[in-house]
Motif scaffolding. Structure first.
Motif, PDB file in Angstrom:
ATOM      1  N   LYS A  78       0.833  -1.200   0.000  1.00 46.26           N
ATOM      2  CA  LYS A  78       0.000   0.000   0.000  1.00 46.26           C
ATOM      3  C   LYS A  78       0.871   1.255   0.000  1.00 46.26           C
ATOM      4  N   GLN A  79       1.932   1.242   0.796  1.00 46.34           N
ATOM      5  CA  GLN A  79       2.826   2.401   0.852  1.00 46.34           C
ATOM      6  C   GLN A  79       3.458   2.703  -0.498  1.00 46.34           C
ATOM      7  N   LYS A  80       3.713   1.655  -1.270  1.00 45.04           N
ATOM      8  CA  LYS A  80       4.382   1.827  -2.571  1.00 45.04           C
ATOM      9  C   LYS A  80       3.393   1.834  -3.734  1.00 45.04           C
ATOM     10  N   ASP A  81       2.097   1.892  -3.418  1.00 43.81           N
ATOM     11  CA  ASP A  81       1.042   1.965  -4.435  1.00 43.81           C
ATOM     12  C   ASP A  81       1.099   0.772  -5.387  1.00 43.81           C
ATOM     13  N   LEU A  82       1.168  -0.421  -4.804  1.00 43.83           N
ATOM     14  CA  LEU A  82       1.195  -1.660  -5.563  1.00 43.83           C
ATOM     15  C   LEU A  82      -0.044  -2.491  -5.247  1.00 43.83           C
ATOM     16  N   SER A  83      -0.418  -3.341  -6.187  1.00 48.14           N
ATOM     17  CA  SER A  83      -1.545  -4.252  -5.978  1.00 48.14           C
ATOM     18  C   SER A  83      -1.068  -5.695  -6.029  1.00 48.14           C
ATOM     19  N   PHE A  84      -1.681  -6.538  -5.204  1.00 47.64           N
ATOM     20  CA  PHE A  84      -1.409  -7.973  -5.192  1.00 47.64           C
ATOM     21  C   PHE A  84      -2.631  -8.686  -5.745  1.00 47.64           C
ATOM     22  N   ILE A  85      -2.436  -9.447  -6.834  1.00 43.09           N
ATOM     23  CA  ILE A  85      -3.541 -10.179  -7.457  1.00 43.09           C
ATOM     24  C   ILE A  85      -3.304 -11.669  -7.266  1.00 43.09           C
ATOM     25  N   PRO A  86      -4.195 -12.374  -6.550  1.00 43.54           N
ATOM     26  CA  PRO A  86      -4.011 -13.812  -6.258  1.00 43.54           C
ATOM     27  C   PRO A  86      -4.034 -14.677  -7.506  1.00 43.54           C
ATOM     28  N   LEU A  87      -3.251 -15.747  -7.460  1.00 45.98           N
ATOM     29  CA  LEU A  87      -3.221 -16.751  -8.522  1.00 45.98           C
ATOM     30  C   LEU A  87      -3.695 -18.119  -8.036  1.00 45.98           C
ATOM     31  N   GLY A  88      -3.697 -18.307  -6.715  1.00 48.20           N
ATOM     32  CA  GLY A  88      -4.131 -19.585  -6.177  1.00 48.20           C
ATOM     33  C   GLY A  88      -3.634 -19.790  -4.762  1.00 48.20           C
ATOM     34  N   ASP A  89      -4.272 -20.718  -4.048  1.00 45.33           N
ATOM     35  CA  ASP A  89      -3.896 -21.039  -2.670  1.00 45.33           C
ATOM     36  C   ASP A  89      -3.197 -22.395  -2.634  1.00 45.33           C
ATOM     37  N   PHE A  90      -2.141 -22.470  -1.825  1.00 47.98           N
ATOM     38  CA  PHE A  90      -1.331 -23.676  -1.780  1.00 47.98           C
ATOM     39  C   PHE A  90      -0.965 -24.021  -0.336  1.00 47.98           C
ATOM     40  N   GLN A  91      -1.004 -25.312  -0.032  1.00 52.22           N
ATOM     41  CA  GLN A  91      -0.616 -25.807   1.279  1.00 52.22           C
ATOM     42  C   GLN A  91       0.899 -25.924   1.354  1.00 52.22           C
ATOM     43  N   THR A  92       1.449 -25.797   2.564  1.00 47.00           N
ATOM     44  CA  THR A  92       2.888 -25.966   2.737  1.00 47.00           C
ATOM     45  C   THR A  92       3.313 -27.382   2.391  1.00 47.00           C
ATOM     46  N   LYS A  93       4.380 -27.488   1.598  1.00 50.76           N
ATOM     47  CA  LYS A  93       4.960 -28.782   1.264  1.00 50.76           C
ATOM     48  C   LYS A  93       6.393 -28.825   1.812  1.00 50.76           C
ATOM     49  N   ILE A  94       6.806 -30.007   2.232  1.00 53.11           N
ATOM     50  CA  ILE A  94       8.174 -30.223   2.700  1.00 53.11           C
ATOM     51  C   ILE A  94       8.980 -30.837   1.549  1.00 53.11           C
ATOM     52  N   PHE A  95      10.105 -30.221   1.256  1.00 54.47           N
ATOM     53  CA  PHE A  95      10.985 -30.684   0.180  1.00 54.47           C
ATOM     54  C   PHE A  95      12.056 -31.594   0.797  1.00 54.47           C
ATOM     55  N   LEU A  96      12.165 -32.812   0.275  1.00 57.54           N
ATOM     56  CA  LEU A  96      13.144 -33.763   0.789  1.00 57.54           C
ATOM     57  C   LEU A  96      13.840 -34.491  -0.366  1.00 57.54           C
ATOM     58  N   SER A  97      15.062 -34.923  -0.103  1.00 52.68           N
ATOM     59  CA  SER A  97      15.706 -35.844  -1.030  1.00 52.68           C
ATOM     60  C   SER A  97      14.917 -37.154  -1.032  1.00 52.68           C
ATOM     61  N   LYS A  98      14.915 -37.851  -2.154  1.00 52.73           N
ATOM     62  CA  LYS A  98      14.193 -39.126  -2.221  1.00 52.73           C
ATOM     63  C   LYS A  98      14.854 -40.205  -1.357  1.00 52.73           C
ATOM     64  N   ASN A  99      16.068 -39.916  -0.890  1.00 51.83           N
ATOM     65  CA  ASN A  99      16.753 -40.852   0.004  1.00 51.83           C
ATOM     66  C   ASN A  99      16.588 -40.477   1.476  1.00 51.83           C
ATOM     67  N   HIS A 100      15.824 -39.455   1.749  1.00 50.04           N
ATOM     68  CA  HIS A 100      15.631 -38.994   3.127  1.00 50.04           C
ATOM     69  C   HIS A 100      14.829 -40.038   3.923  1.00 50.04           C
ATOM     70  N   PRO A 101      15.135 -40.175   5.225  1.00 49.28           N
ATOM     71  CA  PRO A 101      14.389 -41.142   6.062  1.00 49.28           C
ATOM     72  C   PRO A 101      12.882 -40.908   6.093  1.00 49.28           C
ATOM     73  N   LEU A 102      12.442 -39.657   5.834  1.00 46.41           N
ATOM     74  CA  LEU A 102      11.014 -39.354   5.871  1.00 46.41           C
ATOM     75  C   LEU A 102      10.370 -39.345   4.488  1.00 46.41           C
ATOM     76  N   ALA A 103      11.117 -39.718   3.477  1.00 46.35           N
ATOM     77  CA  ALA A 103      10.662 -39.546   2.092  1.00 46.35           C
ATOM     78  C   ALA A 103       9.440 -40.391   1.738  1.00 46.35           C
ATOM     79  N   ASN A 104       9.183 -41.447   2.477  1.00 47.15           N
ATOM     80  CA  ASN A 104       8.061 -42.328   2.141  1.00 47.15           C
ATOM     81  C   ASN A 104       6.763 -41.971   2.865  1.00 47.15           C
ATOM     82  N   ARG A 105       6.798 -40.944   3.688  1.00 46.73           N
ATOM     83  CA  ARG A 105       5.586 -40.546   4.418  1.00 46.73           C
ATOM     84  C   ARG A 105       4.574 -39.903   3.459  1.00 46.73           C
ATOM     85  N   GLU A 106       3.311 -40.078   3.722  1.00 51.63           N
ATOM     86  CA  GLU A 106       2.276 -39.418   2.935  1.00 51.63           C
ATOM     87  C   GLU A 106       1.994 -38.009   3.450  1.00 51.63           C
TER      88      GLU A 106
END
Length: 297
Positions: free
Chosen positions: A157-185
């Motif tokens: 608002k201070q810089k006279d800019l607008s934010f236009i949404p593109l979509g809502d997304f849930q947090t995802k955890i990024f892991l190596s496929k060899n990580h001990p937690l990689a098989n969790r759903e």
């Protein structure tokens, strides 16, 4: 002081004498000398040491010419902007998202007749906002959530800019496929205890401008990265994790796994534009291709 005097100083320094510079500039030597004397009097410094063999810059002259060349360079760019054969540039400032690559590649082909330069600048949140506000970028790509919404909306608002949404997304955890937690759903914050976190570096602005949706836990080891490549390499080389919106396309999907974080808040991805500037055809086209890309992610 004026632009012409800046050009005079640069030309004298390059020519090595007032007489040779006068020839290159198509002015008389007395007028050139008088203009430089006037500039030196105005600045209160001596720019050149004159002698029978020519002219050389003083220390103050060297300092002056560094700034003068920048000014002249910007002025030349501005003049070239209005030449008949000039082609424009399109710049996007964004968080670190690989899904923007294909939309940028597509518009670089579609608008090649009128645009010459296409640039995707992956940078910090504050830099994105400042870049759009100063018209250095045509638009910015960021996200809002409960933790940063108040601060970012105030800044926009201070810089006279607008934010236009593109979509809502849930947090995802990024892991190596060899990580001990990689098989969790699905993962919880408790599951991540004891693992280091990889985050993108941000400006030390004193505001909630972090790009990463998860906070840093007390005593947690943190590895900072400045670009996507470094972050992905660190994920593959360690048992650390990263967090994000999980919008990943291309070959990156082959090397990491994305696991939803349970009970995480939604993050609204969107683009930032200036209210002082009419939305161009290329921006509208780019946003359209982003929406297509998001349906595939």
């Amino acid at each position: 002081m004026n632009f012409q005097q800046c050009r005079y100083v640069v030309t004298i320094a390059e020519a090595g004498s007032f007489s040779e510079a006068a020839k290159r500039l198509f002015v008389s030597q007395p007028n050139l000398s008088a203009s430089i004397h006037q500039l030196e009097d105005e600045l209160g410094v001596q720019l050149f040491i004159r002698s029978n063999t020519g002219a050389r810059l003083t220390e103050d002259g060297f300092d002056f010419i560094k700034y003068a060349k920048r000014i002249i360079g910007e002025l030349d760019l501005l003049q070239n902007r209005y030449q008949e054969d000039f082609k424009k540039s399109f710049v996007v400032a964004s968080h670190h998202y690989d899904f923007l690559s294909q939309p940028l590649a597509t518009i670089s082909e579609q608008f090649s007749g009128s645009y010459q330069e296409f640039q995707l600048v992956e940078t910090t949140t504050k830099a994105i906002i400042d870049s759009v506000a100063s018209f250095q970028s045509d638009l910015g790509i960021i996200y809002l959530d409960d933790s940063n919404k108040v601060t970012l909306e105030r800044s926009l608002k201070q810089k006279d800019l607008s934010f236009i949404p593109l979509g809502d997304f849930q947090t995802k955890i990024f892991l190596s496929k060899n990580h001990p937690l990689a098989n969790r759903e699905e993962l919880t914050i408790a599951d991540l205890q004891g693992y280091a976190q990889i985050r993108f570096s941000q400006d030390d602005s004193g505001m909630t401008f972090d790009e990463d949706p998860l906070a840093i836990e007390d005593g947690q080891k943190v590895i900072y990265a400045n670009d996507r490549g470094s972050l992905m390499n660190m994920l593959l080389a360690t048992q650390a994790y990263a967090s994000g919106l999980g919008i990943v396309t291309g070959f990156v999907k082959d090397h990491i796994t994305l696991i939803p974080l349970s009970d995480s808040s939604l993050h609204t991805l969107g683009y930032v534009i200036s209210n002082k500037k009419k939305t161009s055809d290329i921006v509208e086209a780019f946003i359209g291709y982003i929406k297509e890309e998001l349906t595939l992610a």
